[in-house]
Write a protein that holds these residues in place. Sequence first.
Motif, PDB file in Angstrom:
ATOM      1  N   THR A 139       0.841  -1.197   0.000  1.00 29.37           N
ATOM      2  CA  THR A 139       0.000   0.000   0.000  1.00 29.37           C
ATOM      3  C   THR A 139       0.874   1.245   0.000  1.00 29.37           C
ATOM      4  OG1 THR A 139      -2.005   0.967   0.976  1.00 29.37           O
ATOM      5  CG2 THR A 139      -0.261   0.337   2.517  1.00 29.37           C
ATOM      6  N   ILE A 140       0.252   2.349  -0.303  1.00 29.20           N
ATOM      7  CA  ILE A 140       0.936   3.642  -0.303  1.00 29.20           C
ATOM      8  C   ILE A 140       0.203   4.507   0.703  1.00 29.20           C
ATOM      9  CG2 ILE A 140       1.437   5.697  -1.700  1.00 29.20           C
ATOM     10  CD1 ILE A 140       1.543   3.774  -4.153  1.00 29.20           C
ATOM     11  N   ASN A 141       0.939   5.026   1.690  1.00 28.47           N
ATOM     12  CA  ASN A 141       0.281   5.829   2.713  1.00 28.47           C
ATOM     13  C   ASN A 141       1.341   6.656   3.437  1.00 28.47           C
ATOM     14  OD1 ASN A 141      -1.755   6.650   4.803  1.00 28.47           O
ATOM     15  ND2 ASN A 141      -2.934   5.020   3.818  1.00 28.47           N
ATOM     16  N   GLU A 142       0.942   7.350   4.479  1.00 27.79           N
ATOM     17  CA  GLU A 142       1.868   8.257   5.168  1.00 27.79           C
ATOM     18  C   GLU A 142       3.009   7.504   5.823  1.00 27.79           C
ATOM     19  OE1 GLU A 142       0.332  11.307   7.934  1.00 27.79           O
ATOM     20  OE2 GLU A 142       2.241  11.112   8.984  1.00 27.79           O
ATOM     21  N   ASP A 189       4.693   9.769  10.304  1.00 30.62           N
ATOM     22  CA  ASP A 189       4.363   9.353  11.666  1.00 30.62           C
ATOM     23  C   ASP A 189       4.155   7.834  11.692  1.00 30.62           C
ATOM     24  OD1 ASP A 189       3.349   8.826  14.154  1.00 30.62           O
ATOM     25  OD2 ASP A 189       1.597  10.142  13.978  1.00 30.62           O
ATOM     26  N   ASN A 249       2.782   6.125  13.724  1.00 29.53           N
ATOM     27  CA  ASN A 249       1.460   5.771  14.247  1.00 29.53           C
ATOM     28  C   ASN A 249       0.452   5.534  13.127  1.00 29.53           C
ATOM     29  OD1 ASN A 249       2.026   5.816  17.009  1.00 29.53           O
ATOM     30  ND2 ASN A 249       1.764   8.040  17.106  1.00 29.53           N
ATOM     31  N   VAL A 250       0.689   6.105  11.946  1.00 28.40           N
ATOM     32  CA  VAL A 250      -0.284   5.904  10.858  1.00 28.40           C
ATOM     33  C   VAL A 250      -0.328   4.437  10.448  1.00 28.40           C
ATOM     34  CG1 VAL A 250      -0.898   6.476   8.471  1.00 28.40           C
ATOM     35  CG2 VAL A 250      -0.275   8.297  10.069  1.00 28.40           C
ATOM     36  N   SER A 254       0.602   1.853  12.113  1.00 30.57           N
ATOM     37  CA  SER A 254       0.123   1.010  13.231  1.00 30.57           C
ATOM     38  C   SER A 254      -1.371   1.221  13.470  1.00 30.57           C
ATOM     39  CB  SER A 254       0.968   1.210  14.494  1.00 30.57           C
ATOM     40  OG  SER A 254       0.814   2.503  14.996  1.00 30.57           O
ATOM     41  N   ASP A 255      -1.889   2.430  13.243  1.00 34.52           N
ATOM     42  CA  ASP A 255      -3.344   2.649  13.351  1.00 34.52           C
ATOM     43  C   ASP A 255      -4.095   1.909  12.240  1.00 34.52           C
ATOM     44  OD1 ASP A 255      -3.040   4.232  15.593  1.00 34.52           O
ATOM     45  OD2 ASP A 255      -3.504   6.134  14.610  1.00 34.52           O
ATOM     46  N   ILE A 256      -3.530   1.873  11.041  1.00 34.87           N
ATOM     47  CA  ILE A 256      -4.188   1.141   9.941  1.00 34.87           C
ATOM     48  C   ILE A 256      -4.228  -0.356  10.288  1.00 34.87           C
ATOM     49  CG2 ILE A 256      -4.046   0.487   7.490  1.00 34.87           C
ATOM     50  CD1 ILE A 256      -2.773   3.254   6.945  1.00 34.87           C
ATOM     51  N   PHE A 296      -4.248  -1.631  13.265  1.00 34.54           N
ATOM     52  CA  PHE A 296      -5.259  -1.763  14.317  1.00 34.54           C
ATOM     53  C   PHE A 296      -6.666  -1.816  13.713  1.00 34.54           C
ATOM     54  CE2 PHE A 296      -8.394   0.093  17.142  1.00 34.54           C
ATOM     55  CZ  PHE A 296      -8.217  -0.633  18.305  1.00 34.54           C
ATOM     56  N   ALA A 297      -6.952  -0.890  12.785  1.00 34.63           N
ATOM     57  CA  ALA A 297      -8.285  -0.835  12.168  1.00 34.63           C
ATOM     58  C   ALA A 297      -8.562  -2.100  11.355  1.00 34.63           C
ATOM     59  CB  ALA A 297      -8.412   0.412  11.291  1.00 34.63           C
ATOM     60  N   LEU A 298      -7.547  -2.600  10.631  1.00 38.09           N
ATOM     61  CA  LEU A 298      -7.739  -3.824   9.840  1.00 38.09           C
ATOM     62  C   LEU A 298      -8.017  -5.028  10.750  1.00 38.09           C
ATOM     63  CD1 LEU A 298      -4.962  -3.444   7.106  1.00 38.09           C
ATOM     64  CD2 LEU A 298      -7.434  -3.275   6.770  1.00 38.09           C
ATOM     65  N   TRP A 305       3.623  13.240   1.427  1.00 38.97           N
ATOM     66  CA  TRP A 305       3.539  12.392   2.609  1.00 38.97           C
ATOM     67  C   TRP A 305       3.496  10.904   2.286  1.00 38.97           C
ATOM     68  CZ3 TRP A 305       4.658  15.470   6.396  1.00 38.97           C
ATOM     69  CH2 TRP A 305       4.290  16.820   6.292  1.00 38.97           C
ATOM     70  N   GLN A 306       3.573  10.573   0.994  1.00 38.44           N
ATOM     71  CA  GLN A 306       3.407   9.162   0.616  1.00 38.44           C
ATOM     72  C   GLN A 306       4.700   8.360   0.668  1.00 38.44           C
ATOM     73  OE1 GLN A 306       1.538   9.720  -3.290  1.00 38.44           O
ATOM     74  NE2 GLN A 306      -0.284   8.679  -2.520  1.00 38.44           N
ATOM     75  N   THR A 324      -2.599  11.010   1.080  1.00 43.41           N
ATOM     76  CA  THR A 324      -2.689   9.843   1.968  1.00 43.41           C
ATOM     77  C   THR A 324      -4.037   9.736   2.689  1.00 43.41           C
ATOM     78  OG1 THR A 324      -1.628  11.060   3.756  1.00 43.41           O
ATOM     79  CG2 THR A 324      -0.185   9.766   2.330  1.00 43.41           C
ATOM     80  N   HIS A 340     -11.801   5.115  15.853  1.00 39.29           N
ATOM     81  CA  HIS A 340     -11.454   4.347  17.057  1.00 39.29           C
ATOM     82  C   HIS A 340     -10.735   5.201  18.101  1.00 39.29           C
ATOM     83  CE1 HIS A 340     -12.527   0.482  15.303  1.00 39.29           C
ATOM     84  NE2 HIS A 340     -11.758   0.690  14.256  1.00 39.29           N
ATOM     85  N   PHE A 394      -6.829   4.940  18.276  1.00 35.96           N
ATOM     86  CA  PHE A 394      -5.919   5.529  17.272  1.00 35.96           C
ATOM     87  C   PHE A 394      -4.935   6.480  17.955  1.00 35.96           C
ATOM     88  CE2 PHE A 394      -9.156   5.107  13.529  1.00 35.96           C
ATOM     89  CZ  PHE A 394      -8.606   3.895  13.141  1.00 35.96           C
ATOM     90  N   ARG A 395      -3.655   6.394  17.542  1.00 37.01           N
ATOM     91  CA  ARG A 395      -2.621   7.200  18.207  1.00 37.01           C
ATOM     92  C   ARG A 395      -2.080   8.370  17.372  1.00 37.01           C
ATOM     93  NH1 ARG A 395       1.381   2.537  20.118  1.00 37.01           N
ATOM     94  NH2 ARG A 395       0.978   2.001  17.946  1.00 37.01           N
ATOM     95  N   HIS A 396      -2.370   8.351  16.061  1.00 38.94           N
ATOM     96  CA  HIS A 396      -1.893   9.435  15.185  1.00 38.94           C
ATOM     97  C   HIS A 396      -2.557  10.744  15.624  1.00 38.94           C
ATOM     98  CE1 HIS A 396      -0.520  11.479  11.647  1.00 38.94           C
ATOM     99  NE2 HIS A 396      -1.682  11.487  11.023  1.00 38.94           N
ATOM    100  N   SER A 438      -6.824   9.034  11.340  1.00 31.87           N
ATOM    101  CA  SER A 438      -6.399   7.668  10.988  1.00 31.87           C
ATOM    102  C   SER A 438      -7.488   6.894  10.265  1.00 31.87           C
ATOM    103  CB  SER A 438      -5.952   6.915  12.235  1.00 31.87           C
ATOM    104  OG  SER A 438      -4.695   7.390  12.653  1.00 31.87           O
ATOM    105  N   HIS A 477      -6.942   7.698   6.696  1.00 33.34           N
ATOM    106  CA  HIS A 477      -5.774   6.969   6.179  1.00 33.34           C
ATOM    107  C   HIS A 477      -6.151   5.504   5.897  1.00 33.34           C
ATOM    108  CE1 HIS A 477      -2.601   9.993   6.574  1.00 33.34           C
ATOM    109  NE2 HIS A 477      -3.054  10.308   7.778  1.00 33.34           N
ATOM    110  N   THR A 478      -6.945   4.904   6.790  1.00 33.03           N
ATOM    111  CA  THR A 478      -7.330   3.500   6.623  1.00 33.03           C
ATOM    112  C   THR A 478      -8.236   3.323   5.406  1.00 33.03           C
ATOM    113  OG1 THR A 478      -7.160   3.174   9.009  1.00 33.03           O
ATOM    114  CG2 THR A 478      -8.366   1.502   7.770  1.00 33.03           C
TER     115      THR A 478
END
Lengths: 132, 132, 132
Positions: free
Chosen positions: A49-52, A55, A57-58, A60-62, A64-66, A110-111, B44, B73, B76-78, B83, B86-87
Amino acid sequence: MLFKEIAVRSDAKEMFIDITPQVRTFIQENKIKDGKLTIFIPHTTAAVTINENTDPNVPSDIIFALNKLVPPHQEFRHLEGNSAAHTKTALIGCCQNILVRSGKLLLGTWQGIFFCEFDGPRNRKVILSLQE
Amino acid sequence: MLFKEIAVRSDAKEMFIDITPQVRTFIQENKIKDGKLTIFIPHTTAAVTINENTDPNVPSDIIFALNKLVPPHQEFRHLEGNSAAHTKTALIGCCQNILVRSGKLLLGTWQGIFFCEFDGPRNRKVILSLQE
Amino acid sequence: MLFKEIAVRSDAKEMFIDITPQVRTFIQENKIKDGKLTIFIPHTTAAVTINENTDPNVPSDIIFALNKLVPPHQEFRHLEGNSAAHTKTALIGCCQNILVRSGKLLLGTWQGIFFCEFDGPRNRKVILSLQE
C-alpha cells in the motif's frame, strides 16, 4: 521492461515495512527517466500500500483498524487458520503502480510505499518492474 | 508517456467526485487511440475508485458503509486524528488503471471514475498518465 | 497492445471464479514473452483479486468475511438494493496488474486470479490487455 526482486524480512505477525528507499534505488540504478513502476507482491497473506510514512502511528493505526475489520472469525474453515490474513490481502491488494518522471517517483509529499505483512514473521519477496 | 495534473476541490469531509469528464478530456486533447491510462492520487487521505455514477445514492451508500467499517477508534494514536481517513485510503487505493481503445475509455456501461475524499474539505491533485 | 474479452458466468449471489487458466491461455495464444498484463472488470458489482487458489476454503472464507464487513445496511438508499455489492467492489477493486516474463505469469506459488461476483448470478465480462 526492467525487473528486480527484492527480499523483505518481517519480524512480527502484522507489520508495515517502508520499502520506498529500495524502490528509489531501483530507479536510480537503472537511470530511469520516465515510466511506470509496478510493485507486485507474490504472496497471498501480504500486500502493498501507499500511505503516510512520516508518523509511524499511521501504519500502526491502519493495522489496528484492519484487525478490528477482520477478526479471526470462528466460522473460518481454511485449516491453516490465517483466513483473516488472506482477507486483509484481498482488501489492500498485491499490486501498486507509481509514475516515474524525470528520474523521480511521482509520490505525494507524505506518501511512502509499504510492504504489508499480515501473517509473519516470514521471509518475503517484492517484485519491481518498470515500463519506459 | 503523457502526463497531466488536474485540480479537484472537495467541500465536505467525505465525498466522491466524478472525474470521468476530466479524464475523457485528457484522452481527447491528446488524440490518444490505444493505451493504458493510470490515475494516481498523490495524497494519503484520498483515493480513487471506479463504480456506478448514475444513481448518486451509490457513492453516498459506499461512504456510509466505509464509515461503519472504519469508525474513529479511540485507540488511534496518530495525533492529527484522521487515521480513519488513512485507513479508508488504504482500503480503496490511490491508483486505478483503465484501458483506452479506439480513442475511448474502456469503461463498462455503469462505470465512472470517482476521486474519493476522506478528510476534506481540501484542494487536491489527481495525476493522469498514459502509455501508448 | 493486445486486447481480449472473456465471458464469465456466475451461478450464485457471491462467488469467486478462478480465471487463471483463461489468462494463461491469452498469454500463450499471443506468444507473449515479457510484458504487463492488465485485468479489468467492466462492472460495478464485481471485482478481481489475486489470492490462494489451492484450498477452496480461502475464497469462501474471504466472501464470509466481506459479508460480515458489509452487511445490507437498512440505511442504504440505492433502490436496487445492492449497495453492499457496490461497496465490496470498491474495496476489492476492478483492476489487477500482473507481470509476464519469459512467457509466464509472474504469480507466486499460491496465487491465482479470481473474478469476484458480488451480485450474481449473472453473465459477466473480463477484459484482458497486455503491453509488451
